[in-house]
Write a protein that holds these residues in place. Structure first.
Motif, PDB file in Angstrom:
ATOM      1  N   CYS A 275     110.331  42.409 -48.900  1.00  0.00           N
ATOM      2  CA  CYS A 275     109.657  43.670 -49.236  1.00  0.00           C
ATOM      3  C   CYS A 275     108.484  43.456 -50.186  1.00  0.00           C
ATOM      4  CB  CYS A 275     110.656  44.661 -49.828  1.00  0.00           C
ATOM      5  SG  CYS A 275     111.067  44.401 -51.560  1.00  0.00           S
ATOM      6  N   SER A 305     115.833  46.428 -41.051  1.00  0.00           N
ATOM      7  CA  SER A 305     114.488  46.824 -41.477  1.00  0.00           C
ATOM      8  C   SER A 305     113.736  45.650 -42.104  1.00  0.00           C
ATOM      9  CB  SER A 305     114.569  47.977 -42.479  1.00  0.00           C
ATOM     10  OG  SER A 305     115.338  47.603 -43.616  1.00  0.00           O
ATOM     11  N   GLU A 308     112.818  43.205 -39.299  1.00  0.00           N
ATOM     12  CA  GLU A 308     111.727  43.740 -38.490  1.00  0.00           C
ATOM     13  C   GLU A 308     110.391  43.570 -39.213  1.00  0.00           C
ATOM     14  OE1 GLU A 308     109.691  45.533 -35.391  1.00  0.00           O
ATOM     15  OE2 GLU A 308     111.755  44.784 -35.486  1.00  0.00           O
ATOM     16  N   ASP A 309     110.377  43.830 -40.499  1.00  0.00           N
ATOM     17  CA  ASP A 309     109.160  43.657 -41.292  1.00  0.00           C
ATOM     18  C   ASP A 309     108.715  42.203 -41.290  1.00  0.00           C
ATOM     19  OD1 ASP A 309     107.056  44.322 -42.970  1.00  0.00           O
ATOM     20  OD2 ASP A 309     108.239  44.010 -44.782  1.00  0.00           O
ATOM     21  N   ARG A 312     107.241  41.073 -37.911  1.00  0.00           N
ATOM     22  CA  ARG A 312     105.867  41.546 -37.741  1.00  0.00           C
ATOM     23  C   ARG A 312     104.887  40.619 -38.463  1.00  0.00           C
ATOM     24  NH1 ARG A 312     106.794  46.119 -39.258  1.00  0.00           N
ATOM     25  NH2 ARG A 312     106.080  46.090 -41.421  1.00  0.00           N
ATOM     26  N   LYS A 313     105.260  40.165 -39.622  1.00  0.00           N
ATOM     27  CA  LYS A 313     104.381  39.281 -40.383  1.00  0.00           C
ATOM     28  C   LYS A 313     104.348  37.873 -39.781  1.00  0.00           C
ATOM     29  CE  LYS A 313     104.655  41.572 -44.904  1.00  0.00           C
ATOM     30  NZ  LYS A 313     105.183  42.862 -44.465  1.00  0.00           N
TER      31      LYS A 313
END
Length: 615
Positions: A275, A305, A308-309, A312-313
């Motif tokens: 995060c 979550s 998934e983040d 994407r990166k």
């Protein structure tokens, strides 16, 4: 480290075992204060003169005709009360970064304010914090570390918040203006550590990352959020700080990483680091670091979550990855050794992103909309080679299904795979490690390859590869023959050929190849039927001979078939350009390289005559 001394009288506190403390004095003590498991025998008057809470508790104890007071949930425990009691007696007390936060919370608990006595303990500690602690880099970090032990008092008194703000402000200072000491162990620095190339600085931009690594993950998260909110820190430095923290706290051992004692802490750490990653547009973390996070996230079963983040990166930097990065261990119930499904997802995301960016670029520049490989498509080429190498690495997994193998291979556009050597290597490895494949599955897997995109080395290997279907081997031999003939024809031409004639030559080549392939396909079917008939005849002949002769006879069968295949190919070539005298020569002759108009039918007839003479 900064410190402050309070009081002037010598320390008169004595120990009686580990649970009793008393004041050595001519006067007898008249009150007993219990803090935790330690009992303090003290005098009422010094305590009454400094603490409003003790005033109230002593009055209540007198009314009950008791000389004992119990301080429940005292912040800082016996050590913090010891500091406050000595201050009440005027004894020498030394405050520093390690004990000041506990002393401040204890003084607040006891009500040692200016209303009770001027120059009381709370006032003096606040002066020390504001004038020394919060102005010192390392002292602020130490106080923040110790603030955790006295929660929620340190939060209510805003000690934690002031420490975080002090640390974040100092990280934003121009490195050339830093005068305080800091830790920068270059042995721990990674090879890709951030280095200023344009200007030579005595203080690096990431000078602060190692010092804050000593914070626990919750405090670290708050500090990093404060640093990012200042808006003065480059994303690459943020990425370096996160990488250093992971190196400091994540174990290298897989068993330790997923052990019951540590998995919850490691899960929280990974989710927090994810995060805190910079946004995609200014992502300063290396691809290798992101994949390491992804591997740990899979092993500790991080939240969807967070994963998934991270996916994407990771997908934005896939072109910088290595095969080792993609080897992510699979978790149950997946049967494979490595998580192929996760890699499929990452590659799919990357290809879609590249296609979207490319189409947007075409739209903006008003160019033609065909999917062609431009000079700016190097990242897609890198991923194409990466996927082929990854397929070769996982091909030895016995549980890797043909569907997964083919699906991953087909994700790469043709434009990103100009040479099929890497794909051939992966297919060959898969066929070798999966000998029980059905004929249909083997055909589907081999259909992934385009033999026209093989280099000479790959073609040479494929021509002798017994694991490949016969039809594919014939295609390899045929296209090598055509390429050799085309090369010879091109060399024989004059050097004054203009570039405008090249497209016409390519069209002629494609038409000639297409027609030849159709003719070759018909003859291959005949070869297969005749091979079966010859195998039956040879079987009958070998049954009449002894075992040794039988072995030698069987060994001669394969070379005979190979010669017929070469004869067919050379016959095809001769039909397109060899002389009649060459058509009637034996199968052991080398093929003629010059191409002149000829008769395909006569070539086929000549080939059949040679085949009957061999059998």
């Amino acid at each position: 480290m900064k410190f402050m001394k309070l009081g002037s009288k010598p320390d008169a506190f004595q120990f009686d075992g580990s649970t009793i403390r008393y004041v050595s004095s001519d006067l007898a003590t008249d009150v007993a204060v219990t803090v935790g498991d330690v009992k303090f025998y003290l005098h009422k008057f010094p305590l009454l003169s400094k603490s409003s809470r003790l005033q109230k508790l002593i009055v209540e104890a007198d009314e009950e005709k008791s000389d004992e007071i119990h301080l429940a949930d005292f912040p800082g425990g016996p050590k913090a009360f010891d500091i406050c009691a000595k201050f009440c007696y005027g004894m020498t007390v030394t405050l520093n970064a390690y004990n000041v936060v506990a002393a401040r919370c204890a003084a607040e608990y006891l009500g040692m304010t200016e209303d009770v006595d001027r120059g009381n303990l709370i006032y003096k500690i606040e002066v020390f914090l504001n004038s020394s602690i919060f102005r010192t880099w390392k002292d602020s970090i130490i106080v923040l570390q110790n603030a955790k032990s006295v929660l929620p008092w340190s939060e209510d008194l805003k000690i934690t918040g002031r420490c975080i703000d002090s640390i974040a402000s100092k990280t934003s200072v121009d490195p050339t203006k830093i005068t305080w000491s800091y830790t920068h162990n270059r042995k721990l620095a990674m090879q890709d550590r951030i280095i200023e190339q344009e200007t030579i600085e005595s203080v690096p931009r990431d000078w602060w990352v190692e010092d804050i690594c000593e914070l626990d993950i919750n405090m670290y998260k708050r500090v990093m959020i404060a640093i990012k909110s200042k808006g003065r820190m480059d994303g690459s430095v943020i990425g370096e700080a996160l990488k250093m923290y992971v190196i400091r706290w994540l174990p290298d051992s897989l068993d330790t990483l997923v052990s019951d004692d540590h998995i919850q802490r490691n899960k929280s750490l990974v989710e927090t680091i994810i995060c805190l990653l910079p946004p995609e547009r200014s992502l300063g973390c290396s691809c290798s670091f992101l994949f390491k996070l992804l591997k740990v996230a899979v092993l500790v079963d991080a939240d969807d979550s967070a994963r998934e983040d991270l996916l994407r990166k990771v997908s934005t930097k896939l072109d910088q990855a290595s095969v080792k990065d993609l080897l992510i261990p699979a978790r149950s119930p997946q049967p494979t050794v490595y998580d192929v499904e996760l890699v499929l997802c990452i590659v799919k995301r990357f290809v879609l992103q590249e296609k979207s960016c490319w189409e947007l670029n075409i739209y903006e520049n008003n160019e033609k909309g065909e999917l062609e490989l431009g000079p700016d498509r190097g990242s897609l080429l890198n991923v194409g080679g990466l996927v082929d190498a990854y397929l070769a690495e996982i091909a030895s997994d016995p549980n890797l299904s043909p569907s997964s193998f083919m699906e991953l291979s087909k994700l790469i556009p043709e434009s990103a795979r100009p040479i099929h050597d890497g794909l051939y290597r992966a297919v060959d490895m898969y066929l070798k490690e999966h000998p029980d494949l059905s004929k249909a599955e083997k055909k589907q897997i081999c259909a992934l390859m385009d033999v026209k995109k093989f280099t000479m080395d790959a073609s040479s290997h494929a021509a002798q590869n017994e694991r490949l279907p016969l039809r594919l081997v014939v295609q390899v031999l045929y296209f090598e023959q055509m390429r050799s003939a085309s090369t010879t024809q091109t060399v024989g031409r004059t050097s004054n050929i203009t570039s405008s004639s090249t497209p016409n030559e390519e069209e002629e080549w494609d038409q000639r190849t297409l027609g030849s392939c159709k003719s070759l396909r018909k003859q291959m079917d005949k070869v297969k039927i005749e091979d079966d008939e010859e195998a039956q005849r040879n079987g009958k002949m070998m049954a009449k001979k002894n075992n040794s002769k039988n072995s030698r006879s069987g060994a001669q069968l394969l070379p005979s078939r190979s010669r017929r295949i070469f004869d067919k190919l050379w016959g095809m070539g001769k039909g397109n350009g060899e002389s009649k005298s060459s058509e009637t020569s034996g199968s052991s002759q080398s093929p003629t390289t010059s191409l002149v108009p000829g008769d395909t039918k006569s070539s086929g007839s000549s080939s059949r005559n040679r085949r009957h003479s061999i059998s």
